[in-house]
Design a protein around this motif. Structure first.
Motif, mmCIF file in Angstrom:
data_model
loop_
_atom_site.group_PDB
_atom_site.id
_atom_site.type_symbol
_atom_site.label_atom_id
_atom_site.label_comp_id
_atom_site.label_asym_id
_atom_site.label_seq_id
_atom_site.Cartn_x
_atom_site.Cartn_y
_atom_site.Cartn_z
ATOM 1 N N HIS A 82 -8.176 -5.623 4.320
ATOM 2 C CA HIS A 82 -7.874 -4.028 4.013
ATOM 3 C C HIS A 82 -6.108 -4.052 4.280
ATOM 4 C CE1 HIS A 82 -11.764 -2.889 4.435
ATOM 5 N NE2 HIS A 82 -11.779 -3.885 5.809
ATOM 6 N N GLY A 83 -5.280 -5.373 4.153
ATOM 7 C CA GLY A 83 -4.131 -4.602 4.315
ATOM 8 C C GLY A 83 -3.379 -4.040 3.219
ATOM 9 N N THR A 84 -2.097 -4.084 3.808
ATOM 10 C CA THR A 84 -1.390 -2.597 2.679
ATOM 11 C C THR A 84 -1.069 -3.604 0.924
ATOM 12 O OG1 THR A 84 0.695 -3.807 3.796
ATOM 13 C CG2 THR A 84 0.178 -1.334 4.355
ATOM 14 N N ARG A 85 -1.147 -2.763 0.282
ATOM 15 C CA ARG A 85 -0.848 -3.209 -1.226
ATOM 16 C C ARG A 85 0.111 -2.463 -1.695
ATOM 17 N NH1 ARG A 85 -3.150 -6.754 1.425
ATOM 18 N NH2 ARG A 85 -4.902 -7.797 0.074
ATOM 19 N N PRO A 86 0.414 -3.293 -2.758
ATOM 20 C CA PRO A 86 1.994 -3.113 -3.707
ATOM 21 C C PRO A 86 1.015 -1.446 -4.617
ATOM 22 C CG PRO A 86 1.623 -4.856 -4.069
ATOM 23 C CD PRO A 86 0.680 -4.359 -4.052
ATOM 24 N N VAL A 87 1.946 0.199 -4.549
ATOM 25 C CA VAL A 87 1.927 1.135 -5.669
ATOM 26 C C VAL A 87 1.814 0.496 -6.956
ATOM 27 C CG1 VAL A 87 2.607 3.434 -5.999
ATOM 28 C CG2 VAL A 87 2.757 2.332 -3.396
ATOM 29 N N SER A 88 0.921 0.639 -8.062
ATOM 30 C CA SER A 88 0.815 0.213 -9.286
ATOM 31 C C SER A 88 0.268 0.865 -9.262
ATOM 32 C CB SER A 88 1.377 -1.302 -9.232
ATOM 33 O OG SER A 88 -0.600 -2.477 -8.828
ATOM 34 N N SER A 89 0.384 1.209 -10.978
ATOM 35 C CA SER A 89 -0.720 1.635 -11.996
ATOM 36 C C SER A 89 -2.321 1.630 -12.217
ATOM 37 C CB SER A 89 -0.153 1.210 -13.444
ATOM 38 O OG SER A 89 -0.369 0.050 -14.221
ATOM 39 N N ILE A 90 -2.137 -0.177 -11.552
ATOM 40 C CA ILE A 90 -4.033 -0.283 -11.147
ATOM 41 C C ILE A 90 -4.529 0.551 -10.865
ATOM 42 C CG2 ILE A 90 -5.604 -2.746 -10.487
ATOM 43 C CD1 ILE A 90 -2.522 -4.426 -11.003
ATOM 44 N N ASN A 91 -5.467 1.001 -11.196
ATOM 45 C CA ASN A 91 -6.156 2.042 -10.570
ATOM 46 C C ASN A 91 -7.734 1.255 -9.167
ATOM 47 O OD1 ASN A 91 -4.641 4.191 -11.594
ATOM 48 N ND2 ASN A 91 -6.204 4.227 -13.033
ATOM 49 N N ARG A 92 -7.870 0.376 -9.030
ATOM 50 C CA ARG A 92 -8.053 -0.347 -8.362
ATOM 51 C C ARG A 92 -7.917 -1.564 -7.274
ATOM 52 N NH1 ARG A 92 -8.518 -5.793 -8.725
ATOM 53 N NH2 ARG A 92 -7.685 -6.482 -10.541
ATOM 54 N N ARG A 93 -8.013 -0.991 -5.520
ATOM 55 C CA ARG A 93 -7.652 -2.188 -4.928
ATOM 56 C C ARG A 93 -7.877 -4.003 -5.352
ATOM 57 N NH1 ARG A 93 -5.887 -2.267 0.047
ATOM 58 N NH2 ARG A 93 -6.318 -4.085 1.309
#
Length: 409
Positions: free
Chosen positions: A326-337
Motif C-alpha cells: 500500500h506504499g506510495t507509487r509514482p504518477v504515470s500513465s499506467i492505470n493500475r496499481r
C-alpha cells in the motif's frame, strides 16, 4: 563383417563346385577349380565395391576439408577488414579528441577571464556588500573568511552501478575550511550563506571545480559523470544565473557528464523563474537530478518534461515503500496499481533512474538488488573524499578571481 562375407563366398564356391560335379558330370578336379574360381570372383567383386566406397568417402572428406578451409579463409579476411576499420576509426577519434582538448583549453582561458569580471561585478553590488558586512554571527564570519581565502574544497563520493559496483558517477560536495583545517559542514554554513546571499558565489566555486574535474576524467578516457549540487536560489538569482548560463554554454560539450542536482522539495515548489532557467540549461543538453526525495509519489511526466533524469532516495526508506503493498507509487500513465518490483521499470519508461543513497551495509545492498535498483551511493561503496592536493591546486579558481574574493567583506 568382411570375414563372414568371405565365408559366404567360399560356401557359394563350394556349392557351385558340387553342382558342377553332381549335375554336369565333370570330374572332381574341374569341380573344385570351378568352385575356387567362383569364390575368387565374388571376393574380387567385394574388394572392388569396398574400394570404390572408400574412395568416395575419402573424396567427400577432402571436399569437406576444402570447404572448411575456404570458410576459415573468408572469416580471416573479414576479421582483417574489421580490424583495419577499427584501427582507422580509433586513429580518427584520437585525432579529433586531441584537437577538441586544445580548443577547449583555449575556451577555458577565456572563460576564466569572463568569470573574474563577472565576480567583480557581483561583489561590487551594494546589496551584496551590505548583506555580507561583518556580523556577530560566528558561522557567517567563518563562511566569509573561507570564501575570501579560497578555502573552498570539493569532495567526491562514488555512485556505483549495481550489481557490478563499477563507479559510474561521482557526486561533488562543497566543503569550507577554517584556518585550522577543520571543516565547516553544509548543515552549518548553508543557512548563513543563504542569509548573506552567498550561495551563488559558493556554487560558482563548486561548478568551476566540477567542470575541470570532468575535464580531467575525460583526459583519462573515463566515461564518468559528476553530480554537481546547485542551490535553487542560484537558479533564481538574476545576477548569478546569466553568468552561470554563459559558462555552461561554453562547456555544453560536457552536457552528458555534468548533472545538476537540486533538492526535491525545492523542485516541487519551484518558481516560474527557476523553471525557466532550468529549461535554458535543458536546451543546452544538461540533465538534472533531485535528491532527498521523501517518497515515491513522483510525477513522472513532470520530471521528464523538466529533464530530471535521476531521483535519489534514502535506501532504507525506498525499500520500505517498495515492500509495502500500500506504499506510495509514482504518477504515470499506467492505470493500475504498480507492484514494488515494477517501479524501477516504470521510471525507466520516463527516462528516470533511481539511485539508492545512504547505503551503509551489505544487507542493504542485497535488499536494493531485489528491486533492480540500478545505482547505489553510500559509505559501503565509498565515503566522500577530498580531491588530492595537486588536483586541488590545478582546479583552483584563477588568481584574478581569488584577488576579487580577498576584497570581500
Amino acid at each position: 563383417m568382411t570375414f563372414v562375407l568371405f565365408l559366404l563366398y567360399i560356401a557359394i564356391g563350394g556349392g557351385v563346385g558340387y553342382c558342377v560335379n553332381a549335375f554336369a558330370g565333370l570330374g572332381l578336379p574341374l569341380s573344385i577349380t570351378s568352385g575356387a574360381i567362383t569364390t575368387v570372383i565374388l571376393a574380387q567383386i567385394h574388394v572392388l565395391v569396398s574400394s570404390s566406397r572408400s574412395h568416395r568417402e575419402l573424396d567427400e572428406r577432402v571436399e569437406r576439408v576444402e570447404r572448411t578451409t575456404l570458410d576459415t579463409s573468408e572469416r580471416v579476411d573479414v576479421i582483417g577488414a574489421r580490424t583495419e576499420a577499427v584501427e582507422t576509426t580509433i586513429k580518427h577519434e584520437l585525432t579529433e579528441r586531441r584537437d577538441a582538448l586544445v580548443s577547449e583549453m583555449k575556451q577555458l582561458e577565456g572563460l576564466i577571464d569572463r568569470l573574474s569580471r563577472s565576480f567583480e561585478a557581483k561583489l561590487a553590488e551594494p546589496s551584496v556588500v551590505s548583506s555580507v558586512a561583518p556580523q556577530d554571527d560566528a558561522i557567517l564570519r567563518d563562511v566569509r573568511d573561507a570564501l575570501k581565502d579560497g578555502r573552498v574544497d570539493l569532495h567526491l563520493q562514488p555512485i556505483v552501478s549495481l550489481p557490478q559496483r563499477r563507479v559510474s558517477f561521482y557526486e561533488g560536495f562543497t566543503r569550507l575550511r577554517r584556518p585550522d583545517g577543520s571543516l565547516i559542514l553544509p548543515a552549518e554554513f548553508l543557512d548563513a550563506a543563504r542569509r548573506a546571499n552567498l550561495m551563488g558565489i559558493i556554487d560558482n566555486f563548486t561548478l568551476f571545480r566540477c567542470v575541470q574535474i570532468v575535464r580531467r576524467l575525460a583526459e583519462r578516457d573515463r566515461r564518468v559523470g559528476v553530480f554537481c549540487n546547485i542551490a535553487a536560489s542560484s537558479l533564481e538569482d538574476t545576477t548569478f544565473f546569466p553568468m552561470f548560463l554563459q559558462f555552461m554554454t561554453e562547456n555544453r560539450d560536457l552536457s552528458g557528464a555534468v548533472i545538476f542536482e537540486i533538492r526535491a522539495d525545492r523542485f516541487e515548489t519551484s518558481s516560474a523563474t527557476m523553471r525557466e532557467n532550468m529549461a535554458k540549461l535543458t536546451a543546452l543538453g544538461f540533465r538534472f537530478s533531485i535528491d532527498h526525495a521523501n517518497d515515491l509519489s513522483l510525477d513522472l511526466p513532470r520530471l521528464q518534461a523538466a529533464s530530471v533524469r535521476f531521483v535519489k532516495m534514502n535506501g532504507h526508506v525506498l525499500i520500505e515503500q517498495l515492500r509495502d503493498p500500500h506504499g506510495t507509487r509514482p504518477v504515470s500513465s499506467i492505470n493500475r496499481r504498480v507492484d514494488g518490483a515494477e517501479v524501477t521499470a516504470v521510471l525507466s519508461r520516463y527516462g528516470v533512474t533511481l539511485v539508492a543513497e545512504k547505503i551503509e551495509d551489505e544487507a542493504s545492498v542485497v535488499e536494493i538488488l531485489e528491486y533492480d535498483i540500478p545505482y547505489g551511493q553510500g559509505h559501503i561503496f565509498g565515503a566522500p573524499r577530498p580531491i588530492k592536493a595537486s588536483l586541488m591546486e590545478e582546479t583552483a579558481p584563477p588568481s584574478e578571481l581569488m584577488q576579487r574574493l580577498s576584497n570581500f567583506g
